[in-house]
Design a protein around this motif. Structure first.
Motif: not given
Length: 256
Positions: A190-207
């Motif tokens: 339906k939207s062949p120009n769209t790339i869909v991904v999931t990303l692991h950011p690593g352990t990040t210094d956040t709350r």
């Protein structure tokens, strides 16, 4: 190369932009004049003062809007608001995630499971991205390339699970990966120009990671700025063949 390098004045949407990685994405986008409109969502205005201050400083580029991604009506209204000023989005990053809050903590054993907490994990970490994909589709259906990325976690990899525990968080991130893999297949039609991904950011210094940083080696605890730079490098190198995949912060593919 990907949309990031090929399109001037690309329109972006950062979901969950009031703190952490989401706020880092907004900061980086504002540094680059090649980006056009930047839409940024927050759930609670009281926790979005820095983001709103940015919007006041960059009123022509940064537009903030309230959106609780566990409420489909708010997603609908937020995307309708965006659609009134543009018919195209080129980069969307969903940074919303839940590991703990005032009463919710990752479970160490089966004894700690309850359905209310499990449902909460899935509402925030999984279902929200599928609903975003549902309502964002019209804004992705254009001739230019676009990217829809969701922040996942390596701990959601079934194949990589060696330690157990953290049932709700693990399972909800695994469900996110499956949702996005399935979205990628439908978007391919339906939207062949769209790339869909999931990303692991690593352990990040956040709350989100703060209570669990004690045993993390210093070299594996990333600043928000470093995490965002690393994820941008991954995004910048995505091609159509990568749609539906799960990537780590260093660009390597992670097992399901």
């Amino acid at each position: 190369m990907s949309v990031i390098n090929n399109i001037n004045n690309a329109n972006t949407l950062i979901v969950g932009a009031n703190r952490g990685i989401g706020f880092g994405f907004v900061s980086k986008l504002l540094e680059n004049q090649e980006y056009g409109k930047i839409y940024a969502t927050y759930r609670d205005r009281n926790s979005a003062s820095e983001l709103i201050a940015f919007a006041e400083k960059y009123p022509q580029r940064l537009i903030c809007l309230s959106m609780d991604v566990t409420d489909e009506q708010q997603i609908t209204e937020g995307i309708k608001f965006i659609s009134e000023s543009t018919d195209k989005l080129h980069l969307v990053v969903n940074c919303v995630g839940l590991l703990h809050d005032g009463k919710l903590q990752p479970e160490k054993s089966l004894r700690q499971l309850n359905s209310e907490n499990l449902l909460r994990y899935f509402q925030v970490n999984s279902i929200s991205s599928a609903l975003l994909a549902k309502h964002l589709l019209p804004l992705f259906r254009h001739d230019s390339q676009s990217i829809f990325a969701c922040i996942s976690a390596k701990i959601g990899s079934i194949g990589d699970n060696r330690l157990g525990g953290w049932y709700g968080y693990r399972a909800s991130k695994a469900a996110l990966n499956m949702f996005m893999r399935t979205v990628a297949i439908e978007y391919g039609r339906k939207s062949p120009n769209t790339i869909v991904v999931t990303l692991h950011p690593g352990t990040t210094d956040t709350r989100l990671s703060e209570p669990f940083q004690r045993n993390v080696p210093p070299e594996k605890l990333f600043s928000v700025e470093r995490t965002v730079n690393q994820l941008f490098a991954v995004i910048n190198n995505l091609g159509k063949e990568d749609s539906g995949e799960f990537f780590s912060w260093d660009g390597s593919r992670l097992p399901w």
